[in-house]
Write a protein that holds these residues in place. Structure first.
Motif, PDB file in Angstrom:
ATOM      1  N   ASN A   1       1.623   9.381 -10.762  1.00 36.66           N
ATOM      2  CA  ASN A   1       0.398   9.744 -11.489  1.00 36.66           C
ATOM      3  C   ASN A   1      -0.108  11.142 -11.139  1.00 36.66           C
ATOM      4  O   ASN A   1      -1.069  11.612 -11.747  1.00 36.66           O
ATOM      5  CB  ASN A   1      -0.702   8.713 -11.194  1.00 36.66           C
ATOM      6  N   LEU A   2       0.514  11.771 -10.152  1.00 40.91           N
ATOM      7  CA  LEU A   2       0.130  13.122  -9.690  1.00 40.91           C
ATOM      8  C   LEU A   2      -1.340  13.197  -9.294  1.00 40.91           C
ATOM      9  O   LEU A   2      -1.981  14.228  -9.450  1.00 40.91           O
ATOM     10  CB  LEU A   2       0.444  14.163 -10.777  1.00 40.91           C
ATOM     11  N   ASN A   3      -1.854  12.088  -8.758  1.00 39.48           N
ATOM     12  CA  ASN A   3      -3.237  12.042  -8.282  1.00 39.48           C
ATOM     13  C   ASN A   3      -3.194  12.206  -6.759  1.00 39.48           C
ATOM     14  O   ASN A   3      -3.361  11.246  -6.005  1.00 39.48           O
ATOM     15  CB  ASN A   3      -3.885  10.721  -8.688  1.00 39.48           C
ATOM     16  N   ILE A   4      -2.962  13.442  -6.317  1.00 40.58           N
ATOM     17  CA  ILE A   4      -2.695  13.711  -4.908  1.00 40.58           C
ATOM     18  C   ILE A   4      -3.900  13.348  -4.031  1.00 40.58           C
ATOM     19  O   ILE A   4      -3.749  12.741  -2.970  1.00 40.58           O
ATOM     20  CB  ILE A   4      -2.317  15.189  -4.688  1.00 40.58           C
ATOM     21  N   GLY A   5      -5.090  13.731  -4.454  1.00 44.41           N
ATOM     22  CA  GLY A   5      -6.287  13.468  -3.644  1.00 44.41           C
ATOM     23  C   GLY A   5      -6.529  11.983  -3.459  1.00 44.41           C
ATOM     24  O   GLY A   5      -6.801  11.517  -2.343  1.00 44.41           O
ATOM     25  N   TYR A   6      -6.421  11.231  -4.547  1.00 46.52           N
ATOM     26  CA  TYR A   6      -6.640   9.787  -4.471  1.00 46.52           C
ATOM     27  C   TYR A   6      -5.543   9.114  -3.648  1.00 46.52           C
ATOM     28  O   TYR A   6      -5.819   8.223  -2.828  1.00 46.52           O
ATOM     29  CB  TYR A   6      -6.687   9.207  -5.881  1.00 46.52           C
ATOM     30  N   GLY A   7      -4.294   9.542  -3.839  1.00 43.24           N
ATOM     31  CA  GLY A   7      -3.201   8.994  -3.034  1.00 43.24           C
ATOM     32  C   GLY A   7      -3.387   9.285  -1.559  1.00 43.24           C
ATOM     33  O   GLY A   7      -3.085   8.447  -0.702  1.00 43.24           O
ATOM     34  N   SER A   8      -3.925  10.465  -1.238  1.00 40.34           N
ATOM     35  CA  SER A   8      -4.197  10.816   0.167  1.00 40.34           C
ATOM     36  C   SER A   8      -5.286   9.919   0.746  1.00 40.34           C
ATOM     37  O   SER A   8      -5.211   9.524   1.919  1.00 40.34           O
ATOM     38  CB  SER A   8      -4.625  12.285   0.265  1.00 40.34           C
ATOM     39  N   ALA A   9      -6.285   9.598  -0.057  1.00 34.92           N
ATOM     40  CA  ALA A   9      -7.355   8.704   0.410  1.00 34.92           C
ATOM     41  C   ALA A   9      -6.801   7.316   0.731  1.00 34.92           C
ATOM     42  O   ALA A   9      -7.173   6.696   1.735  1.00 34.92           O
ATOM     43  CB  ALA A   9      -8.459   8.610  -0.639  1.00 34.92           C
ATOM     44  N   ILE A  10      -5.896   6.820  -0.111  1.00 32.53           N
ATOM     45  CA  ILE A  10      -5.262   5.521   0.164  1.00 32.53           C
ATOM     46  C   ILE A  10      -4.430   5.608   1.440  1.00 32.53           C
ATOM     47  O   ILE A  10      -4.406   4.670   2.247  1.00 32.53           O
ATOM     48  CB  ILE A  10      -4.385   5.078  -1.022  1.00 32.53           C
ATOM     49  N   ALA A  11      -3.749   6.748   1.640  1.00 31.67           N
ATOM     50  CA  ALA A  11      -2.941   6.936   2.843  1.00 31.67           C
ATOM     51  C   ALA A  11      -3.812   6.918   4.095  1.00 31.67           C
ATOM     52  O   ALA A  11      -3.412   6.364   5.130  1.00 31.67           O
ATOM     53  CB  ALA A  11      -2.169   8.252   2.753  1.00 31.67           C
ATOM     54  N   VAL A  12      -5.001   7.511   4.021  1.00 29.69           N
ATOM     55  CA  VAL A  12      -5.927   7.483   5.161  1.00 29.69           C
ATOM     56  C   VAL A  12      -6.348   6.047   5.451  1.00 29.69           C
ATOM     57  O   VAL A  12      -6.412   5.624   6.614  1.00 29.69           O
ATOM     58  CB  VAL A  12      -7.143   8.380   4.891  1.00 29.69           C
TER      59      VAL A  12
ATOM     60  N   LEU B   1       0.821  -1.212   0.000  1.00 32.13           N
ATOM     61  CA  LEU B   1       0.000   0.000   0.000  1.00 32.13           C
ATOM     62  C   LEU B   1       0.858   1.266   0.000  1.00 32.13           C
ATOM     63  O   LEU B   1       0.521   2.251  -0.667  1.00 32.13           O
ATOM     64  CB  LEU B   1      -0.943   0.000   1.209  1.00 32.13           C
ATOM     65  N   ALA B   2       1.940   1.260   0.751  1.00 32.54           N
ATOM     66  CA  ALA B   2       2.808   2.435   0.781  1.00 32.54           C
ATOM     67  C   ALA B   2       3.391   2.713  -0.602  1.00 32.54           C
ATOM     68  O   ALA B   2       3.520   3.878  -1.020  1.00 32.54           O
ATOM     69  CB  ALA B   2       3.929   2.238   1.800  1.00 32.54           C
ATOM     70  N   TYR B   3       3.732   1.657  -1.323  1.00 33.07           N
ATOM     71  CA  TYR B   3       4.252   1.822  -2.684  1.00 33.07           C
ATOM     72  C   TYR B   3       3.158   2.319  -3.618  1.00 33.07           C
ATOM     73  O   TYR B   3       3.407   3.179  -4.471  1.00 33.07           O
ATOM     74  CB  TYR B   3       4.808   0.483  -3.181  1.00 33.07           C
ATOM     75  N   ARG B   4       1.937   1.813  -3.450  1.00 30.86           N
ATOM     76  CA  ARG B   4       0.813   2.256  -4.276  1.00 30.86           C
ATOM     77  C   ARG B   4       0.516   3.731  -4.034  1.00 30.86           C
ATOM     78  O   ARG B   4       0.198   4.481  -4.971  1.00 30.86           O
ATOM     79  CB  ARG B   4      -0.415   1.392  -3.957  1.00 30.86           C
ATOM     80  N   ILE B   5       0.635   4.177  -2.784  1.00 25.10           N
ATOM     81  CA  ILE B   5       0.426   5.600  -2.468  1.00 25.10           C
ATOM     82  C   ILE B   5       1.447   6.457  -3.207  1.00 25.10           C
ATOM     83  O   ILE B   5       1.102   7.491  -3.798  1.00 25.10           O
ATOM     84  CB  ILE B   5       0.533   5.831  -0.948  1.00 25.10           C
ATOM     85  N   ALA B   6       2.706   6.042  -3.186  1.00 26.71           N
ATOM     86  CA  ALA B   6       3.760   6.809  -3.862  1.00 26.71           C
ATOM     87  C   ALA B   6       3.514   6.879  -5.365  1.00 26.71           C
ATOM     88  O   ALA B   6       3.717   7.924  -5.991  1.00 26.71           O
ATOM     89  CB  ALA B   6       5.123   6.179  -3.570  1.00 26.71           C
ATOM     90  N   ILE B   7       3.077   5.770  -5.946  1.00 21.91           N
ATOM     91  CA  ILE B   7       2.812   5.747  -7.384  1.00 21.91           C
ATOM     92  C   ILE B   7       1.672   6.697  -7.738  1.00 21.91           C
ATOM     93  O   ILE B   7       1.766   7.495  -8.689  1.00 21.91           O
ATOM     94  CB  ILE B   7       2.480   4.314  -7.849  1.00 21.91           C
ATOM     95  N   GLU B   8       0.576   6.628  -6.980  1.00 20.85           N
ATOM     96  CA  GLU B   8      -0.578   7.468  -7.276  1.00 20.85           C
ATOM     97  C   GLU B   8      -0.281   8.949  -7.048  1.00 20.85           C
ATOM     98  O   GLU B   8      -0.652   9.806  -7.852  1.00 20.85           O
ATOM     99  CB  GLU B   8      -1.781   7.037  -6.426  1.00 20.85           C
ATOM    100  N   ALA B   9       0.393   9.253  -5.935  1.00 20.86           N
ATOM    101  CA  ALA B   9       0.591  10.658  -5.555  1.00 20.86           C
ATOM    102  C   ALA B   9       1.714  11.331  -6.336  1.00 20.86           C
ATOM    103  O   ALA B   9       1.569  12.484  -6.763  1.00 20.86           O
ATOM    104  CB  ALA B   9       0.857  10.754  -4.059  1.00 20.86           C
ATOM    105  N   PHE B  10       2.826  10.616  -6.559  1.00 21.26           N
ATOM    106  CA  PHE B  10       4.011  11.274  -7.106  1.00 21.26           C
ATOM    107  C   PHE B  10       4.336  10.880  -8.546  1.00 21.26           C
ATOM    108  O   PHE B  10       5.054  11.611  -9.232  1.00 21.26           O
ATOM    109  CB  PHE B  10       5.220  10.994  -6.218  1.00 21.26           C
TER     110      PHE B  10
END
Length: 308
Positions: A275-286, A264-273
């Motif tokens: 794919n530049l999908n900050i909002g979605y990456g933040s939701a996964i982080a929550v 999950l931590a790796y998936r967050i990095a991929i989405e946020a940094f």
């Protein structure tokens, strides 16, 4: 009355209550900088992440925020990649911690024996833990290569002609990631358990031997119960470290094959940094934070029951 009179006659003297208040103020004065630092580095990012999880953030328009409510969280549970990452994160955490406990106890018991060179052995045992995980992951990627890897080279010495590329098959890649994680962190886990073993009085084992208890019975009746609080406390920290692991997957498999080893931590990095999908990456982080809370609560519950 005497204290009050003395304080009036000698303004430099302070009553016990005044001294206690002064110490409390000094304590707060010393603690406040630490609280501010922790608040800035922990609380503030957590609140910002929670806030961003309710928005769609367009980085190509200067970080424009569009409120989407719970849509990001709904998408999390509909995203097959996230579900795959969640499954592997749980598998990685549970399997790794079970093996940490079993192998860590066995190694700690072995290091607790009296033999020549035990201090040297205890020292070199920590070498894998001292290596940065990113270095370990890159080395492991080479080691599990079919053509020139160390693992297959050792196997081919017993079974000539053996060929298998560990990191291109989902099951074997997952097993390899868990094996490398164990190789690196079990020694440190064992050393910490060894410290707990040092506090168990030898008189208990002598009394058990006088009562006819063997090695196995002494372990389950003396060693394990007295070691349990230390073991459960270590499990909290090591479980959290497993859940937020990122570097081992980044260096070793890049989440592949497919997304089978994506934590999950790796998936967050991929989405946020990526794919530049900050909002979605933040939701996964929550969601990852909630998962950490669940595992921590289970560990704390186990500690509470062990103390009853």
């Amino acid at each position: 009355m005497k204290t009050a009179y003395t304080a009036k006659q000698n303004p430099g003297l302070k009553t016990p209550a005044a001294r206690s208040s002064a110490k409390l103020k000094l304590a707060w004065l010393l603690i406040i900088p630490v609280l501010l630092i922790r608040g800035f580095t922990t609380l503030y990012p957590s609140l910002v992440t929670l806030y961003n999880s309710f928005f769609e953030i367009n980085m190509f328009k200067g970080g424009q925020h569009t409120f989407v409510g719970l849509d990001n969280f709904i998408q999390v549970f509909r995203d097959d990649k996230v579900i795959t990452s969640l499954k592997f994160t749980v598998t990685f955490t549970v399997v790794s911690m079970v093996l940490h406990i079993i192998l860590g106890i066995l190694m700690a018991l072995m290091l607790n024996l009296n033999f020549k060179g035990k201090k040297f052995l205890r020292t070199i045992t920590l070498i894998p833990w001292a290596m940065p995980m990113i270095v370990t992951g890159i080395a492991a990627k080479w080691a599990f290569n079919d053509s020139y890897g160390l693992v297959n080279d050792l196997i081919r010495r017993v079974f000539p002609g053996f060929h298998f590329d560990w990191l291109i098959h989902s099951a074997s890649a997952q097993a390899a990631v868990i094996a490398v994680d164990l190789w690196k962190d079990v020694p440190f886990f064992a050393i910490l358990l060894l410290a707990g073993l040092q506090f168990i009085p030898e008189e208990l084992y002598e009394s058990a031997r006088m009562d006819g208890a063997g090695t196995v019975k002494s372990f389950f009746k003396i060693t394990l119960p007295l070691l349990l609080p230390t073991l459960l406390t270590l499990c909290i920290f090591f479980t959290l470290w497993r859940i937020v692991s990122y570097d081992i997957v980044y260096a070793m498999t890049s989440g592949g094959p497919g997304d089978s080893t994506s934590l999950l931590a790796y998936r967050i990095a991929i989405e946020a940094f990526t794919n530049l999908n900050i909002g979605y990456g933040s939701a996964i982080a929550v969601c990852l934070f909630v998962l950490m809370m669940v595992f921590s609560s289970l560990n704390l519950l186990a500690i509470k029951r062990s103390e009853q």
